[in-house]
Scaffold this active site. Sequence first.
Site, PDB file in Angstrom:
ATOM      1  CB  SER A 144      -0.847  -0.009   1.278  1.00  0.00           C
ATOM      2  OG  SER A 144      -1.556   1.193   1.420  1.00  0.00           O
ATOM      3  CE1 TYR A 157      -3.876  -2.343   5.377  1.00  0.00           C
ATOM      4  CE2 TYR A 157      -3.495  -0.015   4.924  1.00  0.00           C
ATOM      5  CZ  TYR A 157      -3.830  -1.283   4.486  1.00  0.00           C
ATOM      6  OH  TYR A 157      -4.104  -1.503   3.151  1.00  0.00           O
TER       7      TYR A 157
HETATM    8  N1  LIG Z   1      -8.725  -0.541  -1.226  1.00  0.00           N
HETATM    9  C1  LIG Z   1      -7.677   0.219  -0.993  1.00  0.00           C
HETATM   10  O1  LIG Z   1      -7.756   1.462  -1.050  1.00  0.00           O
HETATM   11  C2  LIG Z   1      -6.342  -0.419  -0.692  1.00  0.00           C
HETATM   12  C3  LIG Z   1      -5.227   0.415  -0.670  1.00  0.00           C
HETATM   13  C4  LIG Z   1      -3.989  -0.147  -0.400  1.00  0.00           C
HETATM   14  C5  LIG Z   1      -3.861  -1.500  -0.181  1.00  0.00           C
HETATM   15  N2  LIG Z   1      -4.966  -2.280  -0.187  1.00  0.00           N
HETATM   16  C6  LIG Z   1      -4.782  -3.715   0.066  1.00  0.00           C
HETATM   17  O2  LIG Z   1      -5.401  -4.449  -0.958  1.00  0.00           O
HETATM   18  C7  LIG Z   1      -5.704  -5.753  -0.483  1.00  0.00           C
HETATM   19  C8  LIG Z   1      -7.135  -6.097  -0.863  1.00  0.00           C
HETATM   20  O3  LIG Z   1      -8.008  -5.235  -0.154  1.00  0.00           O
HETATM   21  P1  LIG Z   1      -9.340  -4.643  -0.764  1.00  0.00           P
HETATM   22  O4  LIG Z   1      -9.173  -3.184  -0.857  1.00  0.00           O
HETATM   23  O5  LIG Z   1      -9.747  -5.412  -1.946  1.00  0.00           O
HETATM   24  O6  LIG Z   1     -10.340  -4.864   0.475  1.00  0.00           O
HETATM   25  P2  LIG Z   1     -11.491  -5.960   0.729  1.00  0.00           P
HETATM   26  O7  LIG Z   1     -12.527  -5.817  -0.321  1.00  0.00           O
HETATM   27  O8  LIG Z   1     -11.868  -5.798   2.149  1.00  0.00           O
HETATM   28  O9  LIG Z   1     -10.759  -7.333   0.480  1.00  0.00           O
HETATM   29  C9  LIG Z   1      -9.974  -7.968   1.444  1.00  0.00           C
HETATM   30  C10 LIG Z   1      -9.866  -9.429   1.062  1.00  0.00           C
HETATM   31  O10 LIG Z   1      -9.006 -10.084   1.991  1.00  0.00           O
HETATM   32  C11 LIG Z   1      -9.674 -11.255   2.486  1.00  0.00           C
HETATM   33  N3  LIG Z   1      -9.220 -11.538   3.841  1.00  0.00           N
HETATM   34  C12 LIG Z   1      -9.284 -10.720   4.921  1.00  0.00           C
HETATM   35  N4  LIG Z   1      -8.801 -11.351   5.993  1.00  0.00           N
HETATM   36  C13 LIG Z   1      -8.435 -12.606   5.585  1.00  0.00           C
HETATM   37  C14 LIG Z   1      -7.882 -13.727   6.240  1.00  0.00           C
HETATM   38  N5  LIG Z   1      -7.606 -13.730   7.555  1.00  0.00           N
HETATM   39  N6  LIG Z   1      -7.630 -14.837   5.507  1.00  0.00           N
HETATM   40  C15 LIG Z   1      -7.905 -14.867   4.183  1.00  0.00           C
HETATM   41  N7  LIG Z   1      -8.447 -13.839   3.513  1.00  0.00           N
HETATM   42  C16 LIG Z   1      -8.695 -12.725   4.219  1.00  0.00           C
HETATM   43  C17 LIG Z   1     -11.150 -10.903   2.410  1.00  0.00           C
HETATM   44  O11 LIG Z   1     -11.954 -12.068   2.278  1.00  0.00           O
HETATM   45  P3  LIG Z   1     -12.713 -12.838   3.452  1.00  0.00           P
HETATM   46  O12 LIG Z   1     -13.355 -11.808   4.324  1.00  0.00           O
HETATM   47  O13 LIG Z   1     -13.689 -13.689   2.695  1.00  0.00           O
HETATM   48  O14 LIG Z   1     -11.688 -13.639   4.150  1.00  0.00           O
HETATM   49  C18 LIG Z   1     -11.193 -10.137   1.089  1.00  0.00           C
HETATM   50  O15 LIG Z   1     -11.282 -11.038   0.011  1.00  0.00           O
HETATM   51  C19 LIG Z   1      -5.455  -5.715   1.014  1.00  0.00           C
HETATM   52  O16 LIG Z   1      -4.198  -6.280   1.288  1.00  0.00           O
HETATM   53  C20 LIG Z   1      -5.446  -4.231   1.333  1.00  0.00           C
HETATM   54  O17 LIG Z   1      -4.682  -3.936   2.470  1.00  0.00           O
HETATM   55  C21 LIG Z   1      -6.211  -1.771  -0.451  1.00  0.00           C
END
Ligand SMILES: NC(=O)c1ccc[n+]([C@@H]2O[C@H](COP(=O)([O-])OP(=O)(O)OC[C@H]3O[C@@H](n4cnc5c(N)ncnc54)[C@H](OP(=O)(O)O)[C@@H]3O)[C@@H](O)[C@H]2O)c1
Length: 266
Positions: A144, A157
């Site tokens: 991130s 985080y």
């Molecule tokens: N959106 C942003 O602005 C942003 C910015 C920077 C980085 N990121 C990173 O991008 C990645 C994806 O996030 P997202 O934005 O797509 O958010 P999201 O929609 O909340 O997706 C998170 C995913 O991680 C899974 N997950 C969470 N805890 C888990 C666990 N203990 N074991 C296995 N799976 C788990 C969730 O599925 P389940 O709940 O089904 O397990 C979900 O599929 C993350 O690493 C996040 O930190 C996002």
Amino acid sequence: MFTHQVVWITGASSGIGESLALAFAGQQARLVLSARRRDELDRVAKRCEQEAGLSRTAIMILPLDVAELETAPVKTDEVLKHFGQIDVLINNAGVSQRSLCRDTDLTVYQRLMDVDVMGQIALTKAVLPHMLERGRGHIAVTSSVAGKVGVRLRSGYCAAKHAVMGFFDALRAEVEDEGIKVATIVPGFIATPVAENSLTADGSSFGQADEDNAGGMAPDKAAEVIINGLGRGKREIPVGEGKEMMAPWLKRVSPELVFRMTKNRK
Ligand SMILES: NC(=O)c1ccc[n+]([C@@H]2O[C@H](COP(=O)([O-])OP(=O)(O)OC[C@H]3O[C@@H](n4cnc5c(N)ncnc54)[C@H](OP(=O)(O)O)[C@@H]3O)[C@@H](O)[C@H]2O)c1
């Protein structure tokens, strides 16, 4: 580019991971979809079939909790039994935080580290021997902008995302000459439910959207940037379209300015 390659995506049940699954399906890759919620993985698999025309036999649904570190070798064996190989591992599962350090229970920090750091390391270590044996493979992690710059309400985080950045940069230096590519994905604000799913001071979910993420880049567009970056073998893939994408650069040229800006940002 990734046709017939076996691509294992964690966090595939939502957000960036779901969009990545569709993008790889569009290239007729073979997919392993992982996250905790099986029903959501089923839904994503169905989308890959219906919207990208991917055959159901090219999709393996593999529910897992990345924080259950001991299961990583078992899950890896299951993938290898099913598909015989793993070409790409995308460590994308993650959880964010919305709470001040002074209020946050230590168990919340432990959870953030387990999900966002140790889970990625455990799966990577489980898959690495297979890739080293083949002399090829591609490992990515979704870090991130918060892995480059510290911001309020996300101390755990930011610590976690800085940690994976360091780990995967170091891993790249060790394995690149053995045919293994390592990519760190650096998203800014992407419009996913990441804020709603963030942990608060007591470990409960924040449960609210947040303006920054809601107004961020569409996840399908983000997935396109990521898959193109991976296809071109980029080592670091920035993805986002807002001002936050300037922050890592600004921190290098004027760290004092960034420290002042992050302090004043609510
Ligand atoms: N959106 C942003 O602005 C942003 C910015 C920077 C980085 N990121 C990173 O991008 C990645 C994806 O996030 P997202 O934005 O797509 O958010 P999201 O929609 O909340 O997706 C998170 C995913 O991680 C899974 N997950 C969470 N805890 C888990 C666990 N203990 N074991 C296995 N799976 C788990 C969730 O599925 P389940 O709940 O089904 O397990 C979900 O599929 C993350 O690493 C996040 O930190 C996002």
